[in-house]
Motif scaffolding. Structure first.
Motif, PDB file in Angstrom:
ATOM      1  N   PHE A  33       0.833  -1.210   0.000  1.00 18.01           N
ATOM      2  CA  PHE A  33       0.000   0.000   0.000  1.00 18.01           C
ATOM      3  C   PHE A  33       0.863   1.253   0.000  1.00 18.01           C
ATOM      4  O   PHE A  33       0.664   2.164  -0.821  1.00 18.01           O
ATOM      5  N   TYR A  34       1.830   1.324   0.893  1.00 14.73           N
ATOM      6  CA  TYR A  34       2.627   2.551   1.012  1.00 14.73           C
ATOM      7  C   TYR A  34       3.641   2.694  -0.127  1.00 14.73           C
ATOM      8  O   TYR A  34       3.997   3.825  -0.498  1.00 14.73           O
ATOM      9  N   GLU A  35       4.078   1.580  -0.690  1.00 15.52           N
ATOM     10  CA  GLU A  35       4.911   1.680  -1.895  1.00 15.52           C
ATOM     11  C   GLU A  35       4.104   2.279  -3.043  1.00 15.52           C
ATOM     12  O   GLU A  35       4.630   3.057  -3.844  1.00 15.52           O
ATOM     13  N   GLN A  36       2.813   1.924  -3.128  1.00  8.48           N
ATOM     14  CA  GLN A  36       1.975   2.509  -4.169  1.00  8.48           C
ATOM     15  C   GLN A  36       1.774   4.007  -3.957  1.00  8.48           C
ATOM     16  O   GLN A  36       1.493   4.733  -4.912  1.00  8.48           O
ATOM     17  N   LEU A  37       1.953   4.472  -2.727  1.00  9.14           N
ATOM     18  CA  LEU A  37       1.877   5.906  -2.454  1.00  9.14           C
ATOM     19  C   LEU A  37       3.236   6.581  -2.598  1.00  9.14           C
ATOM     20  O   LEU A  37       3.403   7.737  -2.191  1.00  9.14           O
ATOM     21  N   GLY A  38       4.200   5.871  -3.165  1.00  8.89           N
ATOM     22  CA  GLY A  38       5.482   6.482  -3.514  1.00  8.89           C
ATOM     23  C   GLY A  38       6.582   6.298  -2.505  1.00  8.89           C
ATOM     24  O   GLY A  38       7.691   6.823  -2.711  1.00  8.89           O
ATOM     25  N   MET A  39       6.326   5.577  -1.420  1.00  6.51           N
ATOM     26  CA  MET A  39       7.358   5.395  -0.412  1.00  6.51           C
ATOM     27  C   MET A  39       8.295   4.255  -0.809  1.00  6.51           C
ATOM     28  O   MET A  39       7.959   3.395  -1.626  1.00  6.51           O
ATOM     29  N   THR A  40       9.478   4.251  -0.214  1.00  6.03           N
ATOM     30  CA  THR A  40      10.499   3.253  -0.508  1.00  6.03           C
ATOM     31  C   THR A  40      10.868   2.514   0.776  1.00  6.03           C
ATOM     32  O   THR A  40      11.046   3.141   1.824  1.00  6.03           O
ATOM     33  N   VAL A  41      10.969   1.192   0.694  1.00  9.61           N
ATOM     34  CA  VAL A  41      11.439   0.414   1.840  1.00  9.61           C
ATOM     35  C   VAL A  41      12.930   0.684   2.014  1.00  9.61           C
ATOM     36  O   VAL A  41      13.724   0.480   1.095  1.00  9.61           O
ATOM     37  N   VAL A  42      13.312   1.142   3.197  1.00  6.29           N
ATOM     38  CA  VAL A  42      14.722   1.467   3.451  1.00  6.29           C
ATOM     39  C   VAL A  42      15.365   0.500   4.440  1.00  6.29           C
ATOM     40  O   VAL A  42      16.594   0.473   4.564  1.00  6.29           O
ATOM     41  N   ALA A  43      14.570  -0.291   5.146  1.00  3.88           N
ATOM     42  CA  ALA A  43      15.105  -1.284   6.074  1.00  3.88           C
ATOM     43  C   ALA A  43      13.972  -2.195   6.481  1.00  3.88           C
ATOM     44  O   ALA A  43      12.788  -1.827   6.377  1.00  3.88           O
ATOM     45  N   GLY A  44      14.321  -3.390   6.953  1.00  3.77           N
ATOM     46  CA  GLY A  44      13.270  -4.258   7.452  1.00  3.77           C
ATOM     47  C   GLY A  44      13.625  -5.726   7.401  1.00  3.77           C
ATOM     48  O   GLY A  44      14.619  -6.145   6.794  1.00  3.77           O
ATOM     49  N   ASP A  45      12.789  -6.511   8.075  1.00  5.03           N
ATOM     50  CA  ASP A  45      12.894  -7.967   8.060  1.00  5.03           C
ATOM     51  C   ASP A  45      11.478  -8.524   8.132  1.00  5.03           C
ATOM     52  O   ASP A  45      10.520  -7.824   7.810  1.00  5.03           O
ATOM     53  N   GLU A  46      11.321  -9.787   8.564  1.00  2.08           N
ATOM     54  CA  GLU A  46      10.003 -10.398   8.580  1.00  2.08           C
ATOM     55  C   GLU A  46       9.087  -9.827   9.662  1.00  2.08           C
ATOM     56  O   GLU A  46       7.884 -10.072   9.651  1.00  2.08           O
ATOM     57  N   THR A  47       9.645  -9.093  10.614  1.00  2.00           N
ATOM     58  CA  THR A  47       8.837  -8.592  11.721  1.00  2.00           C
ATOM     59  C   THR A  47       8.643  -7.079  11.701  1.00  2.00           C
ATOM     60  O   THR A  47       7.760  -6.567  12.390  1.00  2.00           O
ATOM     61  N   CYS A  48       9.438  -6.352  10.938  1.00  2.00           N
ATOM     62  CA  CYS A  48       9.343  -4.893  10.943  1.00  2.00           C
ATOM     63  C   CYS A  48       9.874  -4.335   9.629  1.00  2.00           C
ATOM     64  O   CYS A  48      10.836  -4.873   9.062  1.00  2.00           O
ATOM     65  N   THR A  49       9.247  -3.279   9.153  1.00  2.00           N
ATOM     66  CA  THR A  49       9.672  -2.634   7.914  1.00  2.00           C
ATOM     67  C   THR A  49       9.632  -1.125   8.085  1.00  2.00           C
ATOM     68  O   THR A  49       8.695  -0.582   8.683  1.00  2.00           O
ATOM     69  N   CYS A  50      10.654  -0.436   7.566  1.00  2.00           N
ATOM     70  CA  CYS A  50      10.716   1.028   7.573  1.00  2.00           C
ATOM     71  C   CYS A  50      10.591   1.535   6.148  1.00  2.00           C
ATOM     72  O   CYS A  50      11.297   1.058   5.252  1.00  2.00           O
ATOM     73  N   LEU A  51       9.698   2.494   5.941  1.00  2.11           N
ATOM     74  CA  LEU A  51       9.512   3.124   4.633  1.00  2.11           C
ATOM     75  C   LEU A  51       9.754   4.610   4.766  1.00  2.11           C
ATOM     76  O   LEU A  51       9.554   5.206   5.822  1.00  2.11           O
ATOM     77  N   ARG A  52      10.164   5.218   3.660  1.00  2.00           N
ATOM     78  CA  ARG A  52      10.486   6.645   3.693  1.00  2.00           C
ATOM     79  C   ARG A  52      10.285   7.240   2.305  1.00  2.00           C
ATOM     80  O   ARG A  52      10.445   6.570   1.282  1.00  2.00           O
ATOM     81  N   TYR A  53       9.932   8.522   2.266  1.00  2.00           N
ATOM     82  CA  TYR A  53       9.969   9.264   1.010  1.00  2.00           C
ATOM     83  C   TYR A  53      11.400   9.710   0.775  1.00  2.00           C
ATOM     84  O   TYR A  53      12.038  10.293   1.651  1.00  2.00           O
ATOM     85  N   THR A  54      11.899   9.438  -0.411  1.00  2.00           N
ATOM     86  CA  THR A  54      13.273   9.774  -0.757  1.00  2.00           C
ATOM     87  C   THR A  54      13.292  10.842  -1.831  1.00  2.00           C
ATOM     88  O   THR A  54      12.300  11.082  -2.520  1.00  2.00           O
ATOM     89  N   THR A  55      14.435  11.482  -1.990  1.00  2.00           N
ATOM     90  CA  THR A  55      14.578  12.534  -2.993  1.00  2.00           C
ATOM     91  C   THR A  55      14.802  11.894  -4.355  1.00  2.00           C
ATOM     92  O   THR A  55      15.754  11.164  -4.570  1.00  2.00           O
ATOM     93  N   THR A  56      13.884  12.158  -5.296  1.00  2.00           N
ATOM     94  CA  THR A  56      14.017  11.583  -6.633  1.00  2.00           C
ATOM     95  C   THR A  56      13.918  12.628  -7.731  1.00  2.00           C
ATOM     96  O   THR A  56      14.706  12.651  -8.662  1.00  2.00           O
ATOM     97  N   GLN A  57      12.920  13.519  -7.632  1.00  2.00           N
ATOM     98  CA  GLN A  57      12.692  14.489  -8.697  1.00  2.00           C
ATOM     99  C   GLN A  57      12.663  15.906  -8.118  1.00  2.00           C
ATOM    100  O   GLN A  57      11.742  16.683  -8.334  1.00  2.00           O
ATOM    101  N   GLN A  58      13.714  16.243  -7.377  1.00  2.00           N
ATOM    102  CA  GLN A  58      13.716  17.493  -6.635  1.00  2.00           C
ATOM    103  C   GLN A  58      13.619  18.706  -7.557  1.00  2.00           C
ATOM    104  O   GLN A  58      13.067  19.736  -7.189  1.00  2.00           O
ATOM    105  N   GLU A  59      14.117  18.573  -8.781  1.00  2.00           N
ATOM    106  CA  GLU A  59      14.082  19.719  -9.683  1.00  2.00           C
ATOM    107  C   GLU A  59      12.660  20.037 -10.142  1.00  2.00           C
ATOM    108  O   GLU A  59      12.400  21.123 -10.664  1.00  2.00           O
ATOM    109  N   ASP A  60      11.724  19.099  -9.932  1.00  2.00           N
ATOM    110  CA  ASP A  60      10.352  19.306 -10.383  1.00  2.00           C
ATOM    111  C   ASP A  60       9.477  20.028  -9.367  1.00  2.00           C
ATOM    112  O   ASP A  60       8.302  20.238  -9.604  1.00  2.00           O
ATOM    113  N   SER A  61      10.014  20.388  -8.214  1.00  6.64           N
ATOM    114  CA  SER A  61       9.210  21.058  -7.200  1.00  6.64           C
ATOM    115  C   SER A  61      10.083  21.991  -6.382  1.00  6.64           C
ATOM    116  O   SER A  61      11.302  22.005  -6.515  1.00  6.64           O
TER     117      SER A  61
END
Length: 310
Positions: free
Chosen positions: A182-210
């Protein structure tokens, strides 16, 4: 729990794949350079909660009151700044209700860098001893966590149900996996995790567009399986945590892309109308849409003019 089926129900696979690819590209575009703008907490004593966060280094960004209700924003930058930093919206618990934090919030994470005096460290002095775990006035755990330079409010950790392999039942829906999807579809990226916990974050990708110019890394949204899930204890969201607000370039396009994606994955119209609990509407001078994630957490997508410069 919102039923978000990740497998199709037959039909024209090629057409569905094409639709899915196109809609994911649209969603990726309109969620490009998004950020978690804020999360809302309802508490019995707004001032006590604000004072706690000020002692932890945050600033009062905004405050409003009317009759018996108060609203405050706290964070580590100016409200609505271009840094991509996160804010807490703290409001008065409605109608003298009794606070129920539930078991949904695992903890908030603050960067250990907040407790480090860089000048003293550069001079070779040892950092002061600080507690790694604290509790806010509402009983929510606040941890000092290792984090890269960026938003000092470095982690918001929620719990989700166990499921799938964790319970030895391969046919059971795995809510952690569905939450990640769900959160990947909202543009977030998994930055760490295992079978019990996952961390997602918005990362810098198209900074020149905003005009959004992130200062270091953004806050991570973390999800962990609840240790009591195997005892069949339901997830209790309570009445403290209310919602997240995520920014988007275009609310209408994001809504229609999400609707098409879940339709192509086999979700029925009833499921989709539950998932999109509030259709796009203009409110408080902003355009927004209300979504439920697979756990029942509310997420509002808010149209942000800063992201539509081009």
């Amino acid at each position: 729990t919102v039923n978000v089926n990740s497998e199709g129900n037959g039909g024209s696979g090629t057409d569905d794949d094409t639709i899915l690819k196109e809609q994911k590209e649209i969603l990726s575009n309109v969620m490009g350079q998004s950020q978690i703008m804020h999360a809302m907490l309802a508490v019995p004593d707004v001032n006590a909660t604000v004072d706690y966060w000020k002692r932890r280094g945050a600033t009062l960004q905004d405050y409003r009151s009317s009759r018996n209700a108060e609203t405050a924003f706290v964070g580590f930058s100016d409200l609505f700044s271009d840094t991509g930093f996160f804010s807490l919206e703290i409001v008065t618990l409605a109608n003298d209700a009794i606070l129920n934090v539930g078991n949904a919030i695992s903890h908030f994470g603050l960067s250990m860098l907040l407790d480090l005096d860089l000048e003293k460290a550069a001079a070779g002095e040892s950092p002061a001893s600080t507690s790694l775990t604290d509790v806010d006035p509402n009983g929510i755990q606040v941890r000092s966590v290792a984090a890269a330079p960026g938003d000092p409010f470095s982690r918001f950790c929620l719990r989700t149900a166990a499921g799938g392999a964790a319970n030895g039942d391969e046919e059971e829906d795995d809510l952690l996996a569905k939450t990640i999807e769900f959160y990947e579809q909202l543009g977030m990226t998994v930055v760490a995790g295992d079978e019990t916990c996952t961390c997602l974050r918005y990362t810098t990708t198209q900074q020149e567009d905003s005009t959004l110019q992130r200062e270091g890394v953004a806050m991570a949204l973390s999800f962990e399986r609840r240790p009591d899930a195997e005892d069949n204890i339901d997830l209790d969201i309570g009445n403290c945590f209310d919602h997240f607000a995520f920014s988007t370039r275009n609310v209408d396009m994001a809504t229609e892309a999400l609707r098409a994606i879940f339709r192509s994955q086999g979700s029925g119209e009833d499921d989709i109308s539950t998932f999109i609990f509030m259709e796009p509407v203009r409110m408080f001078g902003m355009k927004l849409v209300g979504l439920y994630d697979p756990n029942g957490y509310k997420v509002y997508l808010v149209e942000d003019p800063k992201l539509t410069k081009n």
